[in-house]
Write an enzyme that holds these catalytic residues in place. Structure first.
Site, PDB file in Angstrom:
ATOM      1  N   ALA A 122       4.425   6.071  -7.801  1.00 36.41           N
ATOM      2  CA  ALA A 122       5.859   5.780  -7.732  1.00 36.41           C
ATOM      3  C   ALA A 122       6.588   6.869  -6.956  1.00 36.41           C
ATOM      4  O   ALA A 122       7.109   7.833  -7.534  1.00 36.41           O
ATOM      5  CB  ALA A 122       6.443   5.639  -9.137  1.00 36.41           C
ATOM      6  N   PRO A 126      15.022   3.038  -3.028  1.00 40.90           N
ATOM      7  CA  PRO A 126      15.804   2.205  -2.101  1.00 40.90           C
ATOM      8  C   PRO A 126      16.258   2.955  -0.855  1.00 40.90           C
ATOM      9  O   PRO A 126      16.303   2.381   0.237  1.00 40.90           O
ATOM     10  CB  PRO A 126      16.992   1.761  -2.960  1.00 40.90           C
ATOM     11  CG  PRO A 126      16.471   1.761  -4.356  1.00 40.90           C
ATOM     12  CD  PRO A 126      15.514   2.906  -4.421  1.00 40.90           C
ATOM     13  N   TRP A 154       9.675  -0.743  -4.302  1.00 42.75           N
ATOM     14  CA  TRP A 154       8.459  -1.030  -3.542  1.00 42.75           C
ATOM     15  C   TRP A 154       7.250  -0.324  -4.171  1.00 42.75           C
ATOM     16  O   TRP A 154       6.397   0.213  -3.462  1.00 42.75           O
ATOM     17  CB  TRP A 154       8.584  -0.636  -2.069  1.00 42.75           C
ATOM     18  CG  TRP A 154       9.881  -1.008  -1.439  1.00 42.75           C
ATOM     19  CD1 TRP A 154      10.802  -0.162  -0.889  1.00 42.75           C
ATOM     20  CD2 TRP A 154      10.419  -2.322  -1.278  1.00 42.75           C
ATOM     21  NE1 TRP A 154      11.878  -0.862  -0.404  1.00 42.75           N
ATOM     22  CE2 TRP A 154      11.673  -2.198  -0.627  1.00 42.75           C
ATOM     23  CE3 TRP A 154       9.970  -3.603  -1.616  1.00 42.75           C
ATOM     24  CZ2 TRP A 154      12.463  -3.297  -0.322  1.00 42.75           C
ATOM     25  CZ3 TRP A 154      10.760  -4.692  -1.310  1.00 42.75           C
ATOM     26  CH2 TRP A 154      11.986  -4.543  -0.673  1.00 42.75           C
ATOM     27  N   ILE A 155       7.169  -0.356  -5.487  1.00 39.47           N
ATOM     28  CA  ILE A 155       6.088   0.330  -6.196  1.00 39.47           C
ATOM     29  C   ILE A 155       4.972  -0.659  -6.512  1.00 39.47           C
ATOM     30  O   ILE A 155       5.167  -1.607  -7.285  1.00 39.47           O
ATOM     31  CB  ILE A 155       6.613   0.984  -7.493  1.00 39.47           C
ATOM     32  CG1 ILE A 155       7.809   1.902  -7.181  1.00 39.47           C
ATOM     33  CG2 ILE A 155       5.490   1.745  -8.183  1.00 39.47           C
ATOM     34  CD1 ILE A 155       7.545   2.969  -6.141  1.00 39.47           C
ATOM     35  N   ASP A 235      -2.823  12.196   2.177  1.00 38.46           N
ATOM     36  CA  ASP A 235      -3.782  12.658   3.180  1.00 38.46           C
ATOM     37  C   ASP A 235      -5.168  12.078   2.924  1.00 38.46           C
ATOM     38  O   ASP A 235      -5.918  11.787   3.864  1.00 38.46           O
ATOM     39  CB  ASP A 235      -3.862  14.191   3.181  1.00 38.46           C
ATOM     40  CG  ASP A 235      -2.669  14.838   3.857  1.00 38.46           C
ATOM     41  OD1 ASP A 235      -1.929  14.120   4.570  1.00 38.46           O
ATOM     42  OD2 ASP A 235      -2.467  16.050   3.679  1.00 38.46           O
ATOM     43  N   ARG A 263     -17.209 -24.509  17.944  1.00 33.88           N
ATOM     44  CA  ARG A 263     -16.093 -25.358  18.371  1.00 33.88           C
ATOM     45  C   ARG A 263     -16.372 -25.906  19.775  1.00 33.88           C
ATOM     46  O   ARG A 263     -16.567 -25.144  20.738  1.00 33.88           O
ATOM     47  CB  ARG A 263     -14.812 -24.539  18.377  1.00 33.88           C
ATOM     48  CG  ARG A 263     -13.596 -25.225  18.985  1.00 33.88           C
ATOM     49  CD  ARG A 263     -13.108 -26.367  18.148  1.00 33.88           C
ATOM     50  NE  ARG A 263     -11.792 -26.828  18.605  1.00 33.88           N
ATOM     51  CZ  ARG A 263     -11.220 -27.936  18.181  1.00 33.88           C
ATOM     52  NH1 ARG A 263     -11.829 -28.700  17.286  1.00 33.88           N
ATOM     53  NH2 ARG A 263     -10.021 -28.277  18.631  1.00 33.88           N
ATOM     54  N   GLU A 361       2.503   3.560   2.795  1.00 27.51           N
ATOM     55  CA  GLU A 361       1.868   4.881   2.899  1.00 27.51           C
ATOM     56  C   GLU A 361       2.187   5.557   4.228  1.00 27.51           C
ATOM     57  O   GLU A 361       1.351   6.261   4.810  1.00 27.51           O
ATOM     58  CB  GLU A 361       0.359   4.787   2.663  1.00 27.51           C
ATOM     59  CG  GLU A 361       0.020   4.424   1.222  1.00 27.51           C
ATOM     60  CD  GLU A 361      -1.446   4.502   0.914  1.00 27.51           C
ATOM     61  OE1 GLU A 361      -2.119   5.435   1.402  1.00 27.51           O
ATOM     62  OE2 GLU A 361      -1.928   3.627   0.170  1.00 27.51           O
ATOM     63  N   GLU A 365       5.611   4.498  12.714  1.00 23.67           N
ATOM     64  CA  GLU A 365       6.515   5.455  13.358  1.00 23.67           C
ATOM     65  C   GLU A 365       6.396   6.841  12.732  1.00 23.67           C
ATOM     66  O   GLU A 365       6.474   7.862  13.429  1.00 23.67           O
ATOM     67  CB  GLU A 365       7.955   4.937  13.269  1.00 23.67           C
ATOM     68  CG  GLU A 365       8.219   3.693  14.104  1.00 23.67           C
ATOM     69  CD  GLU A 365       7.649   2.419  13.514  1.00 23.67           C
ATOM     70  OE1 GLU A 365       7.554   1.412  14.238  1.00 23.67           O
ATOM     71  OE2 GLU A 365       7.285   2.415  12.307  1.00 23.67           O
TER      72      GLU A 365
END
Length: 382
Positions: A122, A126, A154-155, A235, A263, A361, A365
């Site tokens: 956790a 927000p 978002w936990i 890490d 296919r 995680e 960016e």
């Protein structure tokens, strides 16, 4: 020089994990977006959760990064739900294993490893996602313990987890230097939450802390040292997110190779079309490059490289593997055509599952920022 060839021991481990997942875990998958406790208990009974920590005995040792990556990659090829459940157990409980008191470790780790207790990490809030050091959940002194007040968002595994590794603000206006980590039982008075509906059916939710009391035994590491606890955990787990991505991409590519072989188009298999064959070659090359970056980062962690080097390699592995996996799965959907868009198709599931990897995680960016900061090192150039 890092050796990328897997040892015979690692190859046996991969074979065992793949067979175990295919035979024992796939029938337990539900894909309903909530914690799957029967699945976790099965993984505990089978020894898969213990393997995620690098151990084989009753008490796991400090996690082995390469073994964790191989485990996540292998299980992801069989069941994304099982892989996610395993990874979240490790992510949520590793701060306890690495930084908890002996009593805290004894209380929670055996239950987590057996699949009897569900763990959660956790950190995000927000207004503190990519900028995790901006978190605002307050931890205020109350006698020998603390009172936690605020919100987490978002936990993963919330609100159903049995124990949360919670990161809270103990020193105002101190960014990462004022954060402390705590192990908080999920049934603590004042702790509540709600599940969130996501693009992919993934157990994730919101938590509200209304004066939640935790005692001194809940402390993970040092007061105001919690940000380091979080970063050491990330890490380790960031390269393994790359392993998850590689596993999903491999599953997509395997299905696509089988598809283009059978296919029939214009009187022959789709694979005979040069554009298709070359596309397969490009996707396979991307996949192999991603796999090697993940293994290199994991090997650097296991070899005890400098933390800065570990962090850069972890960021590179997570960045490249997750971005590549998205491109590979998308390319495989294209080669399948409309059938891959049908609800329940393997490629349709992978297309939804793979998207979140570029965000959680540490978004892509953020990984680029970590890499650039280390390479450019403006402070050293002054």
């Amino acid at each position: 020089m890092v050796e990328f060839r897997l040892s015979a021991e690692h190859q046996r481990f991969v074979g065992w994990a793949r067979a175990t997942a295919a035979e024992q875990l796939v029938p337990l998958a539900r894909h309903d977006g909530r914690v799957n406790r029967p699945l976790l208990r099965a993984m505990g009974d089978l020894g898969l959760l213990r393997a995620a920590f690098g151990g084989t005995g009753d008490q796991p040792r400090d996690a082995a990064a390469l073994q964790l990556c191989l485990l996540r990659e292998t299980i992801a090829q069989v069941s994304a739900e099982a892989e996610t459940a395993l990874a979240l157990q490790g992510l949520g409980s590793y701060p306890i294993l690495q930084s908890g008191t002996a009593e805290c470790v004894a209380r929670w780790i055996p239950q987590v490893v057996s699949g009897q207790a569900v763990a959660a990490f956790a950190l995000s809030e927000p207004d503190a996602g990519s900028d995790a050091a901006a978190l605002k959940l307050r931890a205020e002194r109350d006698g020998a313990g603390w009172r936690l007040t605020g919100e987490k968002m978002w936990i993963s595994n919330a609100p159903d987890a049995d124990v949360y590794s919670v990161f809270a603000r103990t020193t105002p206006d101190a960014r990462g230097k004022g954060v402390t980590a705590f192990a908080v039982p999920g049934d603590t008075d004042g702790l509540s939450g709600e599940p969130l509906d996501m693009l992919s059916p993934h157990p994730i939710g919101r938590l509200v802390f209304d004066g939640v009391y935790v005692g001194p035994d809940a402390l993970l590491g040092e007061v105001d040292g919690g940000f380091a606890v979080a970063m050491r955990t990330l890490d380790l787990f960031r390269p393994s997110v790359g392993g998850f991505a590689v596993g999903m991409a491999q599953s997509a590519l395997d299905a696509t190779v089988a598809h283009v072989r059978t296919r029939q188009v214009h009187g022959g298999p789709l694979a005979r079309q040069q554009a298709v064959a070359h596309r397969i070659a490009d996707l396979a090359t991307q996949l192999e490059a991603a796999r090697l970056l993940v293994y290199a980062a994991a090997a650097a962690y296991d070899a005890g490289d400098q933390p800065r080097d570990q962090r850069r390699r972890s960021a590179m592995a997570k960045l490249f593997a997750t971005e590549a996996a998205q491109q590979i799965v998308d390319g495989c959907v294209q080669l399948h055509g409309a059938v891959a868009l049908r609800s329940g198709h393997l490629l349709e599931q992978l297309y939804r599952d793979v998207r979140s990897l570029r965000i959680y995680e540490g978004a892509s960016e953020i990984q680029r920022t970590i890499i650039a900061r280390d390479l450019i090192d403006l402070d050293a150039s002054r």
